[in-house]
Design an enzyme around this catalytic site. Structure first.
Site, PDB file in Angstrom:
ATOM      1  N   ASN A 169       0.851  -1.185   0.000  1.00  7.82           N
ATOM      2  CA  ASN A 169       0.000   0.000   0.000  1.00  7.82           C
ATOM      3  C   ASN A 169       0.887   1.236   0.000  1.00  7.82           C
ATOM      4  O   ASN A 169       1.947   1.272   0.632  1.00  7.82           O
ATOM      5  CB  ASN A 169      -0.908   0.029   1.236  1.00  7.82           C
ATOM      6  CG  ASN A 169      -1.800   1.266   1.252  1.00  7.82           C
ATOM      7  OD1 ASN A 169      -2.730   1.386   0.465  1.00  7.82           O
ATOM      8  ND2 ASN A 169      -1.500   2.215   2.133  1.00  7.82           N
ATOM      9  N   TYR A 173       0.283  10.501   4.156  1.00  6.23           N
ATOM     10  CA  TYR A 173      -0.084  10.878   5.513  1.00  6.23           C
ATOM     11  C   TYR A 173       0.965  11.851   6.041  1.00  6.23           C
ATOM     12  O   TYR A 173       2.164  11.634   5.854  1.00  6.23           O
ATOM     13  CB  TYR A 173      -0.142   9.651   6.433  1.00  6.23           C
ATOM     14  CG  TYR A 173      -0.755   8.431   5.800  1.00  6.23           C
ATOM     15  CD1 TYR A 173      -2.131   8.326   5.625  1.00  6.23           C
ATOM     16  CD2 TYR A 173       0.047   7.369   5.359  1.00  6.23           C
ATOM     17  CE1 TYR A 173      -2.699   7.201   5.034  1.00  6.23           C
ATOM     18  CE2 TYR A 173      -0.510   6.247   4.774  1.00  6.23           C
ATOM     19  CZ  TYR A 173      -1.880   6.167   4.611  1.00  6.23           C
ATOM     20  OH  TYR A 173      -2.425   5.059   4.020  1.00  6.23           O
ATOM     21  N   ARG A 174       0.529  12.877   6.720  1.00  3.53           N
ATOM     22  CA  ARG A 174       1.497  13.836   7.246  1.00  3.53           C
ATOM     23  C   ARG A 174       2.352  13.191   8.333  1.00  3.53           C
ATOM     24  O   ARG A 174       1.917  12.267   9.035  1.00  3.53           O
ATOM     25  CB  ARG A 174       0.781  15.076   7.782  1.00  3.53           C
ATOM     26  CG  ARG A 174       0.059  14.870   9.104  1.00  3.53           C
ATOM     27  CD  ARG A 174      -0.516  16.176   9.613  1.00  3.53           C
ATOM     28  NE  ARG A 174      -1.034  16.072  10.952  1.00  3.53           N
ATOM     29  CZ  ARG A 174      -2.307  16.282  11.290  1.00  3.53           C
ATOM     30  NH1 ARG A 174      -3.193  16.583  10.353  1.00  3.53           N
ATOM     31  NH2 ARG A 174      -2.693  16.179  12.557  1.00  3.53           N
ATOM     32  N   TRP A 187      -1.682   8.363  11.003  1.00  2.00           N
ATOM     33  CA  TRP A 187      -2.528   7.345  10.393  1.00  2.00           C
ATOM     34  C   TRP A 187      -3.930   7.454  10.991  1.00  2.00           C
ATOM     35  O   TRP A 187      -4.208   6.930  12.070  1.00  2.00           O
ATOM     36  CB  TRP A 187      -1.949   5.949  10.648  1.00  2.00           C
ATOM     37  CG  TRP A 187      -0.942   5.535   9.611  1.00  2.00           C
ATOM     38  CD1 TRP A 187      -0.685   6.153   8.433  1.00  2.00           C
ATOM     39  CD2 TRP A 187      -0.070   4.400   9.657  1.00  2.00           C
ATOM     40  NE1 TRP A 187       0.281   5.487   7.731  1.00  2.00           N
ATOM     41  CE2 TRP A 187       0.687   4.403   8.463  1.00  2.00           C
ATOM     42  CE3 TRP A 187       0.150   3.387  10.588  1.00  2.00           C
ATOM     43  CZ2 TRP A 187       1.643   3.434   8.176  1.00  2.00           C
ATOM     44  CZ3 TRP A 187       1.097   2.425  10.303  1.00  2.00           C
ATOM     45  CH2 TRP A 187       1.841   2.439   9.108  1.00  2.00           C
ATOM     46  N   GLU A 230      -1.019   0.996  -6.103  1.00  2.00           N
ATOM     47  CA  GLU A 230      -0.803   2.397  -6.483  1.00  2.00           C
ATOM     48  C   GLU A 230       0.333   2.547  -7.486  1.00  2.00           C
ATOM     49  O   GLU A 230       0.307   3.449  -8.337  1.00  2.00           O
ATOM     50  CB  GLU A 230      -0.511   3.248  -5.245  1.00  2.00           C
ATOM     51  CG  GLU A 230      -1.685   3.517  -4.339  1.00  2.00           C
ATOM     52  CD  GLU A 230      -2.001   2.391  -3.376  1.00  2.00           C
ATOM     53  OE1 GLU A 230      -3.006   2.495  -2.641  1.00  2.00           O
ATOM     54  OE2 GLU A 230      -1.238   1.399  -3.348  1.00  2.00           O
ATOM     55  N   ASP A 279      -4.690  22.601   9.239  1.00  2.00           N
ATOM     56  CA  ASP A 279      -5.097  21.588   8.265  1.00  2.00           C
ATOM     57  C   ASP A 279      -5.833  22.184   7.069  1.00  2.00           C
ATOM     58  O   ASP A 279      -6.117  23.381   7.023  1.00  2.00           O
ATOM     59  CB  ASP A 279      -5.979  20.543   8.941  1.00  2.00           C
ATOM     60  CG  ASP A 279      -5.562  19.121   8.615  1.00  2.00           C
ATOM     61  OD1 ASP A 279      -5.252  18.853   7.440  1.00  2.00           O
ATOM     62  OD2 ASP A 279      -5.533  18.285   9.524  1.00  2.00           O
TER      63      ASP A 279
END
Length: 493
Positions: A169, A173-174, A187, A230, A279
């Site tokens: 995968n 994600y930051r 996560w 991906e 954000d």
């Protein structure tokens, strides 16, 4: 466009007049954000920016590479997102074949898709410089907003494997830097990485790639159907397989072209406060516990480039990544929802706050059925507000949508409120990741949909007169009217 990596992409942006090289010294602590934010909010979305003299680091910083419709199309090698969507829809339409001809066609699609599978190489540019001691201080990681909990890596490709199926995968994600060898992995509960951690024995090997071909970077954000790698999708977008190289300290592969690679593991038993973070909602996401990411290895290319982005009050660069997803995956949604005509995730909705969809109504209650279907589809299920309009309403024209909604909705009849999962960043929800969602049926009402009085006909000029005026418009000496009804460019039909 045919580029092999981020460096060729930067040169392509330069040749196309889409890049500004900033040679003045600029601080990654807040200053780069302020400069980039002003560029992103300028007319047309501003240029891509390459900061060549960054305080405290030898690495230049690339930002806003996806920040316009033109650059988004360039990144994916297409003249039109809708045209590329047609290719993706045809590739993904692998329904059970009926008859020999359909079986041959399906086999051809499978072979074409398989031809883009990632290829493993033994040597790679991303391992030209190996650091015996990983050191995150070498990277110009941005502190974006004054109340952020620290510097954040904001455009990483995070690789992990499902501990049950062993499937690869790649998500985005930051990552909050804590010290030279430790960071926090954001996560969220609905993400694949979090599922891997829940199904693991406490540790999940992770590799982080920073600075890849733009189509590869985009692929990490794409909501792909289960079972589609991906990196296969990235290969499809690029027209060639992505070359991958095995990491040195974890059993994972990363794109060989990557500018920077971080290797390590995420530890479920080591939870620490992460945030706050300014954000994409336009608000600070508050502090919450997330697992630590322990860096065990670090490599980079010679004269590496650090690729990043910022999020905050829209419009921002991430809007165009989201708009690409909206257009590219519409054909796939239509496979499940054949009566879905079009969709718009508007700028003001910041992805999860609003989805506008149009439907070709075939029976009473059809609009409410579509609402329920949207709330049952992947991450669209987190949509706080769904507005359904008729098929002949341009969902990309917010003024037209507002007119229909304000005119056609009766609150007691056409509003549907349900409870369920919402985005983890939804600060308005009464509980974490759980709250109420609302749907508005803004379609023209049919008999059997609670209408007692007759529904009025809409005012429309005859097609013959419209065609006549189109032909003679130049004779009238009137300038073409300028559309000012939406906050984003209208899509031409």
């Amino acid at each position: 466009m045919s580029v092999r990596d981020l460096r060729e992409w930067i040169r392509e942006l330069d040749r196309a007049g889409e890049l500004v090289r900033v040679r003045a010294e600029v601080d990654p602590h807040l200053e780069i954000t302020e400069v980039a934010d002003r560029a992103m909010k300028s007319p047309g979305g501003g240029p891509a920016l390459l900061f060549e003299n960054v305080t405290g680091s030898r690495l230049p910083v690339l930002i806003n590479q996806f920040g316009t419709d033109r650059r988004m199309c360039m990144a994916l090698g297409t003249d039109s997102l809708d045209a590329l969507a047609g290719r993706i829809g045809a590739m993904m339409e692998l329904q059970p074949p009926q008859g020999m001809l359909e079986k041959v066609k399906a086999l051809g699609k499978l072979r074409e898709l398989a031809s883009f599978s990632a290829k493993t190489v033994k040597e790679a540019p991303c391992q030209e410089v190996w650091l015996d001691e990983p050191d995150l201080d070498l990277l110009p990681i941005l502190t974006c907003w004054p109340d952020d909990g620290g510097p954040f890596v904001t455009l990483p490709l995070v690789f992990s494997r499902d501990p049950v199926t062993n499937a690869r995968n790649c998500g985005m994600y930051r990552i909050q830097k804590v010290d030279r060898r430790t960071a926090m992995m954001h996560w969220q509960i609905h993400k694949d990485g979090a599922a891997h951690l829940r199904d693991s024995r406490g540790r999940v090997p992770v590799a982080v790639a920073i600075g890849t071909h733009p189509a590869t970077t985009y692929s990490a954000t794409a909501p792909l159907p289960p079972g589609i790698d991906e990196m296969i999708f990235a290969g499809f977008l690029r027209g060639r397989s992505v070359e991958m190289v095995r990491c040195r300290t974890v059993d994972l592969e990363v794109p060989a072209e990557s500018e920077v690679v971080l290797e390590g593991y995420v530890d479920a038993t080591d939870l620490r406060p992460e945030g706050p973070f300014g954000d994409h909602t336009g608000f600070y996401t508050p502090v919450d516990d997330y697992p630590a990411f322990h860096v065990t290895g670090m490599s980079m290319r010679r004269e590496a480039v650090y690729s990043t982005t910022i999020v905050g009050v829209p419009p921002m660069e991430d809007f165009w990544l989201g708009k690409a997803t909206e257009r590219l995956f519409l054909p796939i949604l239509k496979m499940t929802l054949p009566d879905l005509v079009d969709m718009n995730l508007p700028l003001e909705g910041v992805f999860h706050n609003c989805a506008i969809v149009s439907v070709k109504k075939r029976y009473p209650g059809h609009a409410k059925k579509l609402m329920a279907a949207v709330w049952g589809l992947g991450l669209l299920s987190l949509s706080r507000c769904v507005v359904v309009v008729d098929h002949d309403v341009d969902v990309q024209d917010l003024s037209a949508v507002a007119f229909q909604a304000f005119s056609n909705v009766d609150a007691g009849r056409d509003m549907l409120v349900v409870e369920g999962p919402v985005d983890a960043l939804d600060h308005a929800a009464p509980y974490f990741a759980y709250g109420a969602k609302v749907g508005f049926d803004a379609t023209r009402k049919w008999e059997g949909e609670g209408v007692v009085r007759s529904w009025p006909d809409a005012i429309r000029m005859s097609s013959e007169v419209r065609a006549l005026v189109d032909r003679r418009w130049a004779e009238y000496g009137i300038r073409e009217p300028t559309h000012k009804g939406t906050s984003i460019p209208r899509r031409r039909r």
